[in-house]
Design a protein around this motif. Structure first.
Motif, PDB file in Angstrom:
ATOM      1  N   THR A 254       0.851  -1.184   0.000  1.00  0.00           N
ATOM      2  CA  THR A 254       0.000   0.000   0.000  1.00  0.00           C
ATOM      3  C   THR A 254       0.890   1.238   0.000  1.00  0.00           C
ATOM      4  OG1 THR A 254      -0.101   0.169   2.423  1.00  0.00           O
ATOM      5  CG2 THR A 254      -1.773  -1.210   1.327  1.00  0.00           C
ATOM      6  N   ILE A 255       0.389   2.320  -0.522  1.00  0.00           N
ATOM      7  CA  ILE A 255       1.165   3.557  -0.558  1.00  0.00           C
ATOM      8  C   ILE A 255       1.486   4.024   0.854  1.00  0.00           C
ATOM      9  CG2 ILE A 255       1.126   5.981  -1.260  1.00  0.00           C
ATOM     10  CD1 ILE A 255       1.515   3.906  -3.519  1.00  0.00           C
ATOM     11  N   ALA A 256       0.588   3.803   1.791  1.00  0.00           N
ATOM     12  CA  ALA A 256       0.838   4.210   3.177  1.00  0.00           C
ATOM     13  C   ALA A 256       1.951   3.397   3.813  1.00  0.00           C
ATOM     14  CB  ALA A 256      -0.449   4.070   3.992  1.00  0.00           C
TER      15      ALA A 256
ATOM     16  N   ASP B  11       2.925   7.642  -4.905  1.00  0.00           N
ATOM     17  CA  ASP B  11       1.502   7.337  -5.064  1.00  0.00           C
ATOM     18  C   ASP B  11       1.326   6.445  -6.286  1.00  0.00           C
ATOM     19  OD1 ASP B  11      -1.271   7.363  -4.609  1.00  0.00           O
ATOM     20  OD2 ASP B  11      -1.253   9.502  -4.130  1.00  0.00           O
ATOM     21  N   ILE B  12       0.095   6.040  -6.539  1.00  0.00           N
ATOM     22  CA  ILE B  12      -0.200   5.229  -7.718  1.00  0.00           C
ATOM     23  C   ILE B  12      -0.593   6.151  -8.873  1.00  0.00           C
ATOM     24  CG2 ILE B  12      -0.803   3.118  -6.487  1.00  0.00           C
ATOM     25  CD1 ILE B  12      -3.731   3.917  -6.670  1.00  0.00           C
ATOM     26  N   GLY B  13      -0.507   5.623 -10.077  1.00  0.00           N
ATOM     27  CA  GLY B  13      -0.725   6.435 -11.263  1.00  0.00           C
ATOM     28  C   GLY B  13      -2.084   7.084 -11.354  1.00  0.00           C
ATOM     29  N   THR B  14      -3.091   6.433 -10.807  1.00  0.00           N
ATOM     30  CA  THR B  14      -4.430   7.009 -10.889  1.00  0.00           C
ATOM     31  C   THR B  14      -4.558   8.286 -10.080  1.00  0.00           C
ATOM     32  OG1 THR B  14      -6.785   6.415 -10.823  1.00  0.00           O
ATOM     33  CG2 THR B  14      -5.445   5.772  -8.934  1.00  0.00           C
ATOM     34  N   ASN B  15      -3.674   8.460  -9.093  1.00  0.00           N
ATOM     35  CA  ASN B  15      -3.675   9.686  -8.280  1.00  0.00           C
ATOM     36  C   ASN B  15      -2.613  10.653  -8.799  1.00  0.00           C
ATOM     37  OD1 ASN B  15      -5.655   8.563  -6.614  1.00  0.00           O
ATOM     38  ND2 ASN B  15      -4.138   7.676  -5.229  1.00  0.00           N
ATOM     39  N   SER B  16      -2.623  10.892 -10.096  1.00  0.00           N
ATOM     40  CA  SER B  16      -1.594  11.731 -10.707  1.00  0.00           C
ATOM     41  C   SER B  16      -1.588  13.141 -10.143  1.00  0.00           C
ATOM     42  CB  SER B  16      -1.776  11.778 -12.226  1.00  0.00           C
ATOM     43  OG  SER B  16      -3.071  12.271 -12.554  1.00  0.00           O
ATOM     44  N   GLY B  17      -2.684  13.570  -9.546  1.00  0.00           N
ATOM     45  CA  GLY B  17      -2.738  14.896  -8.946  1.00  0.00           C
ATOM     46  C   GLY B  17      -1.799  15.049  -7.764  1.00  0.00           C
ATOM     47  N   THR B  18      -1.343  13.927  -7.207  1.00  0.00           N
ATOM     48  CA  THR B  18      -0.386  13.971  -6.095  1.00  0.00           C
ATOM     49  C   THR B  18       0.971  14.500  -6.556  1.00  0.00           C
ATOM     50  OG1 THR B  18      -1.442  12.077  -5.016  1.00  0.00           O
ATOM     51  CG2 THR B  18       0.836  12.551  -4.378  1.00  0.00           C
ATOM     52  N   PHE B  19       1.303  14.247  -7.818  1.00  0.00           N
ATOM     53  CA  PHE B  19       2.644  14.551  -8.309  1.00  0.00           C
ATOM     54  C   PHE B  19       2.734  16.019  -8.733  1.00  0.00           C
ATOM     55  CE2 PHE B  19       1.950   9.952  -9.420  1.00  0.00           C
ATOM     56  CZ  PHE B  19       2.726   9.460  -8.373  1.00  0.00           C
TER      57      PHE B  19
ATOM     58  N   ASN C 294      -1.219  -6.556 -11.317  1.00  0.00           N
ATOM     59  CA  ASN C 294      -1.562  -7.828 -11.928  1.00  0.00           C
ATOM     60  C   ASN C 294      -1.672  -7.633 -13.434  1.00  0.00           C
ATOM     61  OD1 ASN C 294      -3.315  -9.985 -13.018  1.00  0.00           O
ATOM     62  ND2 ASN C 294      -3.433 -10.646 -10.893  1.00  0.00           N
ATOM     63  N   PRO C 295      -0.877  -8.340 -14.244  1.00  0.00           N
ATOM     64  CA  PRO C 295      -0.884  -8.108 -15.692  1.00  0.00           C
ATOM     65  C   PRO C 295      -2.196  -8.473 -16.369  1.00  0.00           C
ATOM     66  CG  PRO C 295       0.414 -10.059 -15.152  1.00  0.00           C
ATOM     67  CD  PRO C 295       0.068  -9.397 -13.853  1.00  0.00           C
ATOM     68  N   THR C 296      -2.989  -9.305 -15.701  1.00  0.00           N
ATOM     69  CA  THR C 296      -4.260  -9.729 -16.295  1.00  0.00           C
ATOM     70  C   THR C 296      -5.399  -8.793 -15.914  1.00  0.00           C
ATOM     71  OG1 THR C 296      -3.551 -12.036 -16.235  1.00  0.00           O
ATOM     72  CG2 THR C 296      -5.911 -11.621 -16.499  1.00  0.00           C
ATOM     73  N   THR C 297      -5.493  -8.476 -14.618  1.00  0.00           N
ATOM     74  CA  THR C 297      -6.615  -7.673 -14.145  1.00  0.00           C
ATOM     75  C   THR C 297      -6.283  -6.195 -13.988  1.00  0.00           C
ATOM     76  OG1 THR C 297      -6.057  -8.017 -11.806  1.00  0.00           O
ATOM     77  CG2 THR C 297      -7.435  -9.691 -12.876  1.00  0.00           C
ATOM     78  N   GLY C 298      -4.987  -5.873 -13.874  1.00  0.00           N
ATOM     79  CA  GLY C 298      -4.598  -4.487 -13.645  1.00  0.00           C
ATOM     80  C   GLY C 298      -4.727  -4.057 -12.202  1.00  0.00           C
ATOM     81  N   ALA C 299      -5.104  -4.994 -11.303  1.00  0.00           N
ATOM     82  CA  ALA C 299      -5.261  -4.661  -9.892  1.00  0.00           C
ATOM     83  C   ALA C 299      -3.898  -4.451  -9.245  1.00  0.00           C
ATOM     84  CB  ALA C 299      -6.011  -5.771  -9.176  1.00  0.00           C
ATOM     85  N   GLY C 300      -3.881  -3.671  -8.195  1.00  0.00           N
ATOM     86  CA  GLY C 300      -2.629  -3.426  -7.497  1.00  0.00           C
ATOM     87  C   GLY C 300      -2.735  -2.232  -6.568  1.00  0.00           C
ATOM     88  N   PRO C 301      -1.629  -1.825  -5.961  1.00  0.00           N
ATOM     89  CA  PRO C 301      -0.322  -2.482  -6.051  1.00  0.00           C
ATOM     90  C   PRO C 301      -0.370  -3.891  -5.456  1.00  0.00           C
ATOM     91  CG  PRO C 301      -0.117  -0.264  -5.135  1.00  0.00           C
ATOM     92  CD  PRO C 301      -1.570  -0.615  -5.118  1.00  0.00           C
TER      93      PRO C 301
END
Length: 337
Positions: free
Chosen positions: A79-81, A155-163, A224-231
């Motif tokens: 997890t990012i935390a 952070d993860i890519g979906t939270n690009s606003g963090t960067f 996950n390369p199949t589902t895209g779930a993560g980290p």
């Protein structure tokens, strides 16, 4: 006719011996390739351990954010935390025992782990960059780190606003958004098999077609390369036939970037979180064996594994070879020079 039979018998024997020799050479070539590749793969990661682009103010021992124990560094954190707790320890290792160390039980299955082999954790950023604006849907759950010399954003890519960190522009007083690097955590371990008979973990004597092959594998933090779930940690096979793995560590106590002592960090003298933050060099020692037996071959050799001493092979028909290499942790040592 008698002479002809003798000639035919000689030719058959010659062909059989040639075929046997060729098969033995092929087995040995694969073993050499696997052993060298395993060393090179781990050595390359170790050379980049602790690389976080420009950011160099990783918490030091006793400072805020430094893990009080190796358990607090949370090697299985996904997890990012939880990831920042491990950043001060560019590498972390576990002495091989009869079972999976407690710190790793959340991400490393007991059925996969080959007992009495060491486990290595490497933390770093990728050396390639990506523009924040270029992050796509496939990056949504992938951890990224953005840095300046004194600060970082994780952070993860979906939270690009963090960067939001910026760099000065090259030719004027304007600023530009700093690029991001993929944040990497890799856990190297020796597995009991390469391809499980069923499922994702080793199951026993039916693995690898009925002859389990000990294999160097890696847990890599990503998606996950199949589902895209993560980290999440994904398990990858690195090299077949790696049946023993041991590490020796050079620890810099004086802060000059040079190792003051070489230790195993084993159960008799475990290393603390402070020790791991001071590791500036690593000796990788491994034993690789052929993936197939050599008919009539008996192995009665012993193999050096650095400070760990020797491991005695059993006469099981497999040819083996010991490999070793020394690696300097450039990102840790050079900052101290």
């Amino acid at each position: 006719m008698t002479i002809g039979l003798f000639l035919i018998a000689g030719l058959v024997y010659l062909i059989a011996e040639t075929s046997r020799s060729r098969a033995e050479i092929e087995r040995s070539s694969r073993q050499i390739e696997n052993g060298r590749y395993a060393l090179d793969r781990m050595a390359e990661d170790l050379r980049h351990a602790g690389f976080f682009s420009e950011f160099f103010e990783v918490p030091a021992a006793g400072g805020a954010g430094f893990p009080a124990t190796t358990t607090a560094a949370a090697p299985c954190a996904d997890t990012i935390a939880g990831l920042p707790a491990g950043m001060p320890l560019a590498i972390q290792a576990y002495d091989g025992g009869g079972s999976v160390p407690t710190d790793l039980s959340a991400c490393l299955a007991a059925a996969d782990y080959l007992a009495n082999t060491d486990i290595l954790v490497v933390r770093r950023a990728s050396t390639s960059t990506k523009a924040v604006a270029a992050l796509v849907a496939a990056d949504a759950n992938q951890p990224f780190i953005q840095t300046t010399p004194q600060e970082y954003k994780l952070d993860i890519g979906t939270n690009s606003g963090t960067f939001t960190l910026t760099h000065p522009s090259a030719n004027n007083t304007a600023t530009v958004v700093a690029p991001v690097h993929r944040y990497i955590v890799r856990i190297y371990f020796v597995s009991k098999c390469n391809v499980p008979a069923s499922g994702a973990t080793c199951t026993g004597t039916t693995d690898d077609g009925g002859t389990p092959i000990p294999t160097l594998k890696m847990l890599e933090l990503g998606v996950n390369p199949t589902t895209g779930a993560g980290p999440a940690f994904q398990k990858l096979a690195i090299a077949e036939g790696i049946e023993h793995l041991q590490f020796d560590f050079g620890i810099d106590d004086s802060g000059d970037g040079v190792a003051d002592r070489i230790v195993m960090c084993d159960g008799a003298a475990p290393c603390s979180a402070t020790d791991w933050s001071n590791v500036v060099s690593t000796q990788i020692n491994l034993v690789a064996r052929n993936t197939e037996r050599s008919p009539g071959y008996a192995d009665d050799k012993t193999y050096s594994l650095g400070l760990n001493g020797y491991t005695t092979a059993t006469n099981d028909g497999y040819r083996r070879h010991a490999y070793s290499t020394f690696v300097r942790l450039n990102n840790i040592a050079m900052r101290r020079e």
